[in-house]
Design a protein around this motif. Sequence first.
Motif, mmCIF file in Angstrom:
data_model
loop_
_atom_site.group_PDB
_atom_site.id
_atom_site.type_symbol
_atom_site.label_atom_id
_atom_site.label_comp_id
_atom_site.label_asym_id
_atom_site.label_seq_id
_atom_site.Cartn_x
_atom_site.Cartn_y
_atom_site.Cartn_z
ATOM 1 N N ASP A 1 0.711 -1.127 0.005
ATOM 2 C CA ASP A 1 0.422 0.625 0.102
ATOM 3 C C ASP A 1 1.150 1.269 -0.184
ATOM 4 O OD1 ASP A 1 -1.995 -1.293 0.046
ATOM 5 O OD2 ASP A 1 -2.824 -0.741 2.249
ATOM 6 N N ALA A 2 2.193 0.792 0.383
ATOM 7 C CA ALA A 2 2.905 2.179 1.017
ATOM 8 C C ALA A 2 3.459 2.665 -0.556
ATOM 9 C CB ALA A 2 3.807 2.513 2.109
ATOM 10 N N LEU A 3 3.905 1.351 -1.203
ATOM 11 C CA LEU A 3 4.472 1.530 -2.487
ATOM 12 C C LEU A 3 3.712 2.660 -3.465
ATOM 13 C CD1 LEU A 3 7.240 0.651 -4.335
ATOM 14 C CD2 LEU A 3 6.144 -1.651 -4.242
ATOM 15 N N ILE A 4 2.405 2.096 -3.390
ATOM 16 C CA ILE A 4 1.345 2.356 -4.143
ATOM 17 C C ILE A 4 1.719 3.749 -3.936
ATOM 18 C CG2 ILE A 4 -1.134 1.860 -4.794
ATOM 19 C CD1 ILE A 4 -1.155 -0.776 -4.727
ATOM 20 N N LYS A 5 1.396 4.491 -2.981
ATOM 21 C CA LYS A 5 1.132 5.698 -3.065
ATOM 22 C C LYS A 5 2.645 6.360 -3.523
ATOM 23 C CE LYS A 5 -1.441 6.284 1.319
ATOM 24 N NZ LYS A 5 -1.757 6.273 2.956
ATOM 25 N N MET A 6 3.484 5.656 -3.341
ATOM 26 C CA MET A 6 5.008 6.177 -3.942
ATOM 27 C C MET A 6 4.627 6.594 -5.019
ATOM 28 S SD MET A 6 7.532 4.563 -1.237
ATOM 29 C CE MET A 6 7.685 4.471 0.250
ATOM 30 N N ILE A 7 4.234 5.554 -6.095
ATOM 31 C CA ILE A 7 4.281 5.709 -7.383
ATOM 32 C C ILE A 7 3.549 6.535 -7.281
ATOM 33 C CG2 ILE A 7 3.698 3.779 -9.308
ATOM 34 C CD1 ILE A 7 4.874 1.697 -7.828
ATOM 35 N N ASN A 8 2.245 6.760 -7.174
ATOM 36 C CA ASN A 8 0.922 7.818 -7.512
ATOM 37 C C ASN A 8 1.663 9.791 -6.556
ATOM 38 O OD1 ASN A 8 -0.309 5.663 -8.554
ATOM 39 N ND2 ASN A 8 -1.821 5.478 -6.578
ATOM 40 N N GLY A 9 2.487 9.389 -5.813
ATOM 41 C CA GLY A 9 3.454 10.949 -6.479
ATOM 42 C C GLY A 9 2.748 11.183 -4.932
ATOM 43 N N GLU A 10 2.609 10.052 -3.969
ATOM 44 C CA GLU A 10 1.333 10.278 -3.258
ATOM 45 C C GLU A 10 2.474 10.605 -1.534
ATOM 46 O OE1 GLU A 10 -2.475 8.811 -2.027
ATOM 47 O OE2 GLU A 10 -2.566 8.339 -3.612
ATOM 48 N N GLU A 11 2.071 11.173 -0.549
ATOM 49 C CA GLU A 11 2.686 11.605 0.741
ATOM 50 C C GLU A 11 3.068 9.652 1.545
ATOM 51 O OE1 GLU A 11 4.101 14.243 4.684
ATOM 52 O OE2 GLU A 11 2.746 15.500 2.528
ATOM 53 N N THR A 12 3.870 9.328 2.132
ATOM 54 C CA THR A 12 3.629 8.656 2.857
ATOM 55 C C THR A 12 4.442 8.635 3.896
ATOM 56 O OG1 THR A 12 5.751 7.280 1.788
ATOM 57 C CG2 THR A 12 3.735 6.708 1.014
ATOM 58 N N ASP A 13 3.814 7.781 5.047
ATOM 59 C CA ASP A 13 4.876 7.490 6.698
ATOM 60 C C ASP A 13 5.590 7.035 6.409
ATOM 61 O OD1 ASP A 13 2.806 8.825 7.779
ATOM 62 O OD2 ASP A 13 1.475 6.928 8.179
ATOM 63 N N THR A 14 6.887 7.543 7.179
ATOM 64 C CA THR A 14 8.617 7.005 6.846
ATOM 65 C C THR A 14 8.573 5.758 7.971
ATOM 66 O OG1 THR A 14 9.079 8.400 9.079
ATOM 67 C CG2 THR A 14 9.465 8.739 6.698
ATOM 68 N N ARG A 15 8.018 5.077 9.213
ATOM 69 C CA ARG A 15 7.137 4.069 9.211
ATOM 70 C C ARG A 15 5.818 3.576 9.511
ATOM 71 N NH1 ARG A 15 10.410 3.440 15.464
ATOM 72 N NH2 ARG A 15 9.939 0.855 15.444
ATOM 73 N N TYR A 16 5.205 1.978 9.364
ATOM 74 C CA TYR A 16 4.308 1.667 9.797
ATOM 75 C C TYR A 16 4.280 0.385 10.966
ATOM 76 C CZ TYR A 16 3.017 3.946 5.056
ATOM 77 O OH TYR A 16 2.975 5.347 4.185
ATOM 78 N N LEU A 17 3.475 0.553 11.019
ATOM 79 C CA LEU A 17 2.852 -0.895 12.960
ATOM 80 C C LEU A 17 2.498 -1.701 12.645
ATOM 81 C CD1 LEU A 17 4.047 1.611 16.110
ATOM 82 C CD2 LEU A 17 5.708 0.402 14.699
ATOM 83 N N VAL A 18 2.634 -3.180 12.192
ATOM 84 C CA VAL A 18 1.409 -3.815 12.732
ATOM 85 C C VAL A 18 1.777 -5.138 13.456
ATOM 86 C CG1 VAL A 18 0.821 -6.157 11.392
ATOM 87 C CG2 VAL A 18 1.855 -3.926 9.931
ATOM 88 N N ASP A 19 0.120 -4.716 14.246
ATOM 89 C CA ASP A 19 -0.115 -5.501 15.634
ATOM 90 C C ASP A 19 0.393 -6.746 15.528
ATOM 91 O OD1 ASP A 19 -0.430 -2.769 16.839
ATOM 92 O OD2 ASP A 19 -2.852 -3.278 16.288
ATOM 93 N N TYR A 20 1.440 -7.616 16.422
ATOM 94 C CA TYR A 20 1.111 -8.730 16.493
ATOM 95 C C TYR A 20 -0.189 -9.204 16.801
ATOM 96 C CZ TYR A 20 6.337 -8.541 16.588
ATOM 97 O OH TYR A 20 7.825 -8.311 16.182
ATOM 98 N N ILE A 21 -0.402 -10.579 16.315
ATOM 99 C CA ILE A 21 -1.536 -11.418 17.300
ATOM 100 C C ILE A 21 -0.717 -12.531 18.356
ATOM 101 C CG2 ILE A 21 -3.092 -12.961 16.128
ATOM 102 C CD1 ILE A 21 -2.712 -11.758 13.715
#
Length: 169
Positions: free
Chosen positions: A136-156
């Motif tokens: 999802d972040a890569l698609i935003k970058m390709i589309n020129g959208e701003e992205t966060d520098t860090r994404y957190l995904v919770d453990y289960i």
Amino acid sequence: DINGDGTVSYAMIMGEEENEDSSYRTEYSVKALEDGGMKTEELFSGHGDWDKHKGKKLAQSALSTYGTRIEVIFCSNDAMADGALEAVEEAGMIPGKDVYLVGVDALEDTVAAVKTGKITGTVFNDHESQSKAASDALIKMINGEETDTRYLVDYIKITAISTFQKEEQ
């Protein structure tokens, strides 16, 4: 807090030294207890390098030094937790009663031990959600959208209760 003294005394079996995942897993294991209102005391720590046999040796060393003062053994991965389980049983202790064991990775053998109560819990490092967040972040970058520098995904979290609930659904 098995002995009821108001403090959870623990041993920490970490992954590789200077490994970011190992550092976070160590930090957040203790933080979860403290955020839950528990006082903590580290009795022992060592690096098991993600290895079952090293995890077992470290657990044996911790148990021979501190014995029943250890209430929880945190392991930065399930292989080391499986080794710690062997050490606990060889020491004549009852896992889940005399000492709690916690791992990370939700390996098949460890989840089976969670179901029987020998290991208190593990967490699943959700690689599918991590992959989705990255794409999802890569698609935003390709589309020129701003992205966060860090994404957190919770453990289960996987415990005896949650594993049985998952099977029933």
